[in-house]
Design a protein around this motif. Sequence first.
Motif, PDB file in Angstrom:
ATOM      1  N   ARG A 138       0.834  -1.208   0.000  1.00 43.86           N
ATOM      2  CA  ARG A 138       0.000   0.000   0.000  1.00 43.86           C
ATOM      3  C   ARG A 138       0.871   1.262   0.000  1.00 43.86           C
ATOM      4  O   ARG A 138       0.633   2.202  -0.758  1.00 43.86           O
ATOM      5  N   ALA A 172      -6.746  -0.415  -3.122  1.00 38.21           N
ATOM      6  CA  ALA A 172      -6.660   0.896  -2.466  1.00 38.21           C
ATOM      7  C   ALA A 172      -5.861   1.876  -3.314  1.00 38.21           C
ATOM      8  O   ALA A 172      -6.224   3.044  -3.458  1.00 38.21           O
ATOM      9  N   SER A 178      -7.408   3.883  -6.384  1.00 42.11           N
ATOM     10  CA  SER A 178      -8.164   5.123  -6.142  1.00 42.11           C
ATOM     11  C   SER A 178      -7.331   6.352  -6.474  1.00 42.11           C
ATOM     12  O   SER A 178      -7.863   7.413  -6.788  1.00 42.11           O
ATOM     13  N   THR A 230     -12.122   0.847  -0.639  1.00 44.56           N
ATOM     14  CA  THR A 230     -11.667  -0.527  -0.496  1.00 44.56           C
ATOM     15  C   THR A 230     -10.882  -0.692   0.787  1.00 44.56           C
ATOM     16  O   THR A 230     -10.305   0.240   1.266  1.00 44.56           O
TER      17      THR A 230
END
Lengths: 349, 338
Positions: free
Chosen positions: A236, A314, A317, A349
């Motif tokens: 992430r 994620a 986005s 998400t």
Amino acid sequence: MTQSARGSVPPSIYTPIWGGLNAALVLSCIRSHGSEEAEAVEHELGKRLTAFRLHESGLRGTGSVLQSCANLQVASDRRQGRPVFSGAHEGAVWVVYPGAHWLSHAPQPGATMPTVIEPALQAAHYQSRHGEIARRLGGGDVRFVLTHSLAEGDPCDAGYFASEVTGGVEGAEVSRSKPAWLVDMTRVLDDPAVFEPASTGRDGGTLSHEVGLRIQVLCERMGPPGGSLLVEHALRILLAGYREWLPGALDQPVVRTPDDAATLYARFWETAGAQVVVSRGIRPVVSLRLADLWPDTGTFPPLVSQAIVRAWSASLSHLDFNLRCWIASPPEEDQERFVVEFDAGGPGT
Amino acid sequence: MGLCSALVFSCLRFHGQSTIAELERRSIRRHQGKHFIEGIRKLGLESEHNDVLRCAKYHYFSNTMGGLPMDYVEETPTKVWIRYLAPYWMGDSPIEPSAGPAVLGSAFGRAPYFGWHANNGALLGNPRLVFVHTQSLCDGDPWDAGYFTMADHDLPAGEGYWRRVGEWGPRFFPEQAPSVPHGDWPPERRSKALRSYAIDFTASRLATLPELVGLQAAERVVEHAFTVAMSARHEAFVPKRPDGAPWGLADAAAAVADFLTMTGDHVDVESADGGRRWFIHQSAFRWWRSESQRLPDIDASIARAWTRVLRIRLPEVRCRVDSVGDHGARWCIEGGVA
């Protein structure tokens, strides 16, 4: 449907992606479990990586045992795109690492991440790699001595393989004694061979291979739930940080539709040599096999795949607010496929 | 900004997660105290309809001026979203994406908003103004985000902060965002603004650090941060000479002078003792201008870091610094045993 494995990937793209993810995994481990646990992971990972490399090379070196140790280590470092100098001096064979630290891979070289590394973690990195080579090739007669460490304020990491060295653990020790010959680093910095590019793709011992091994070690030490949480956090952060750089680097500069997102995702895995299948449509689907990508690392727990896809979802986005992805069922004839579907029904998400 | 981040990483190494969170909260609060109200005026935000719009626009304008990519969305006139997009200062800099933020804990992710946004209402005399923090990069969200809004009751001064996970807010449409004052600035002015942004935040951290961990510990953090950050970028800080010749003391003095002028300050370089010693005279250091005075011991730790970095090219060199008045300094480059 298209099936592809792209050709060679330039180090300027491959290294920031896989070296960056490798660094993010180290940092995530420090964040969640502390530097001591990261040190233990580094020990285990380094030994496995070294064993793999020595097995691959057939334990062959050239010249003396000391020179063989250094040659194998330098070949391994070059495979990972790490600038390294090697030279013999007064009965020892040195390896010196100017510039990019093993933790500083990023699109722009020279990242500040090594600032956070504790000396013990840094030492673990060298003990488990260089020390392991010394132990395996030299038996009890050869050791690697780490003399310089960026983590302790030295301008580089450096050390030497030598025989008749006592003390230390498992083929390695740390010494704060600075040799006179390395006081002047100009000889190191001005050697053009130091900055040779990395190999990329499916070769064993590359950065993407190290990422696979590291994930495996994390899942073993922390269990699949703990390991996959670290994978998710690391990916992430990396994908968020790279949101402007990655699409251009992977030749998909505009990502607006699920199709664009699927292409970007497929190209990400192709940088590691993956065979990727992309099915276009309203909800495009990308599938690959992690076991093909990291063949010698064993089976990955399903939680790891889920973590990878949550992180990707994620990060999408960033590229377009509503893009997202999730794991879809694999085809019946190939249940080991890792299948991901994309749409524009997000975010959140 | 790389040095600014290196200070946080170095502090994390020596003092742990709770200390960097407190460092961030305090240094941001310090920065706010010096710049917020004046910035509201300079940016022409006094005439905004309410404090929600005033604050959201302040953060949007000031941070985009500093090079941070941001979103701004007015969901209603009393609920305005701001998103801080990566890559931003955490890690390396807004223009140098890195995996660095992966090491930062949740408390650090909340700290800048506790430090600054929570205190906007107190400085504006509005006890109901609140920042609702919805996404945090340090927790794995794709960005830092939240919205300013009004609480239905008064909040204690400096505590206008709520953490609320799960709200995403509306999509950002750039054409609907307010025009930024710096949109038509020439490149040189933009460049100066970027520089000021980076310098002021670094200065806030440098000044806060000794208050938090004590001067001696702060020196160690600063020296380590500068040494590692500059060594990792040795090709920029101590580059090979174009003619390939070995470095001399003059090259070392030029490198340190270049560093000092990065802040926009003027320096004079002077040789002494037939070139065996070089002085760099600095009438003011932009880093310390927004602080009440220089911290000579912190300057000395930067000089020690320079000694280490210069020795990459010149083994027998030493860098030291003497204060001159409240803001001036004399940096000395001379031979020294490695």
